[in-house]
Design a protein around this motif. Sequence first.
Motif, PDB file in Angstrom:
ATOM      1  N   ASP A 107     -13.925  -5.602   2.247  1.00 23.24           N
ATOM      2  CA  ASP A 107     -12.792  -6.375   1.718  1.00 23.24           C
ATOM      3  C   ASP A 107     -13.023  -7.869   1.935  1.00 23.24           C
ATOM      4  O   ASP A 107     -13.497  -8.280   3.002  1.00 23.24           O
ATOM      5  N   GLU A 132     -13.120  -7.317   6.385  1.00 23.27           N
ATOM      6  CA  GLU A 132     -13.460  -6.139   7.187  1.00 23.27           C
ATOM      7  C   GLU A 132     -14.406  -5.245   6.423  1.00 23.27           C
ATOM      8  O   GLU A 132     -14.559  -5.359   5.203  1.00 23.27           O
ATOM      9  N   ASN A 157     -14.945  -1.229   5.823  1.00 23.66           N
ATOM     10  CA  ASN A 157     -14.304   0.075   5.988  1.00 23.66           C
ATOM     11  C   ASN A 157     -15.368   1.160   5.864  1.00 23.66           C
ATOM     12  O   ASN A 157     -15.918   1.369   4.783  1.00 23.66           O
ATOM     13  N   ARG A 191     -16.465   0.438   2.004  1.00 27.66           N
ATOM     14  CA  ARG A 191     -15.800  -0.568   1.165  1.00 27.66           C
ATOM     15  C   ARG A 191     -15.631  -1.834   1.996  1.00 27.66           C
ATOM     16  O   ARG A 191     -15.174  -1.760   3.136  1.00 27.66           O
ATOM     17  N   LYS A 224       0.819  -1.225   0.000  1.00 26.85           N
ATOM     18  CA  LYS A 224       0.000   0.000   0.000  1.00 26.85           C
ATOM     19  C   LYS A 224       0.842   1.259   0.000  1.00 26.85           C
ATOM     20  O   LYS A 224       0.457   2.268  -0.592  1.00 26.85           O
TER      21      LYS A 224
END
Length: 332
Positions: free
Chosen positions: A277, A290, A292, A275, A230
Amino acid sequence: LSLRRVVIAHPVVAEDADASTADVLDQVRLVEAGVAQLGHACDIVAVSGGRVWEHAARLAGALVFNLLEAPPGRPQFHAWATGALELLGVPFTGSSAAALWLTTDKLATRALLREGGLPIAEGGRLDVRRPSVLERVPAPWLVKPAWEDASVGLEGKPVCDTEADVLARARALALRFPAQPLLVEHFLPGREFNVSLLAGREGVEALPVAEIAFVDFPADMPALVGYEAKWTSGSFEETHTVRRFPGAEDAALLARLRTLALAASELCGVAGYARVDFRLDEDGAPRILEVNSNPCLAPDAGFIAAATQAGVSQAEVVRRILAAAHEPPGAR
Ligand SMILES: Nc1ncnc2c1ncn2[C@@H]1O[C@H](COP(=O)(O)OP(=O)(O)OP(=O)(O)O)[C@@H](O)[C@H]1O
Ligand SMILES: [Mg+2]
């Protein structure tokens, strides 16, 4: 709320800030451009230490675009700051303080999703003094601080095959993040997907499902989107994790991912945008990693990529997030 002055609230970013913290400024620029395109007046407020009340005069009568985030090691910050907006009675975008905190806490989110019948990775809280959880969660393991994000804590080689490895990693994380619980999960070996959700005219809609492909990862390098992937620009992990949008060949799987993402966001009570995941397990079945709330809106991040794929412009993203904002519960 549509004709209000918009105030973009974001955390002060120190000059030597970590990349995962500094990237909020890219989000500020994107939102500022979107608000300008919509023809609203726009003010930008850099909030120090989450103390939004220091700006109460500028916030009065405005609609806050909430880009408040937490620095590594201070995960409560954005929920507290958002709670202060609620106490001030100022309307703001995205999720409530409660939903922000719930989704920041991966252990609490997992418990809620499981209770709601949604699939999660095998895992649980890891207590380094009494690691009995390792008896019921199969290796290989991944250990993460339960309240961080942005792959903070997933530096280096985070996948552990032995109990000694996972405990050594867990002890180091416990020192680095005092008073924060640790989560151990079975490392899911399958494909990785992100489902971005955006408020539309008829409620929250799923944008095109993105896959993160692990391109030419050598056999000894675990396929995951860790810290380097990232944030370390030019690293192997960054250049070999590639976002793509799967097509009709995966239609059934993509439909399932969208359904699960919408169900998860509803259970967690997130609002405006989010979002979710996922990874696939050994059987090819999706499991939620998770949820977000207030996901990154930088132009190169997954949310904006999914919107672009759907033909939704950046200004339209900003417009829809603003349109979904509501008065906080305590407001008169
Ligand atoms: N149980 C798991 N199995 C396989 N990979 C995992 C697992 N948990 C996390 N990962 C990998 O680590 C990455 C980061 O994990 P996760 O999304 O849980 O944390 P985060 O730091 O909150 O991320 P974000 O930046 O999305 O907020 C995932 O994108 C995935 O590649
Ligand atoms: Mg994630």
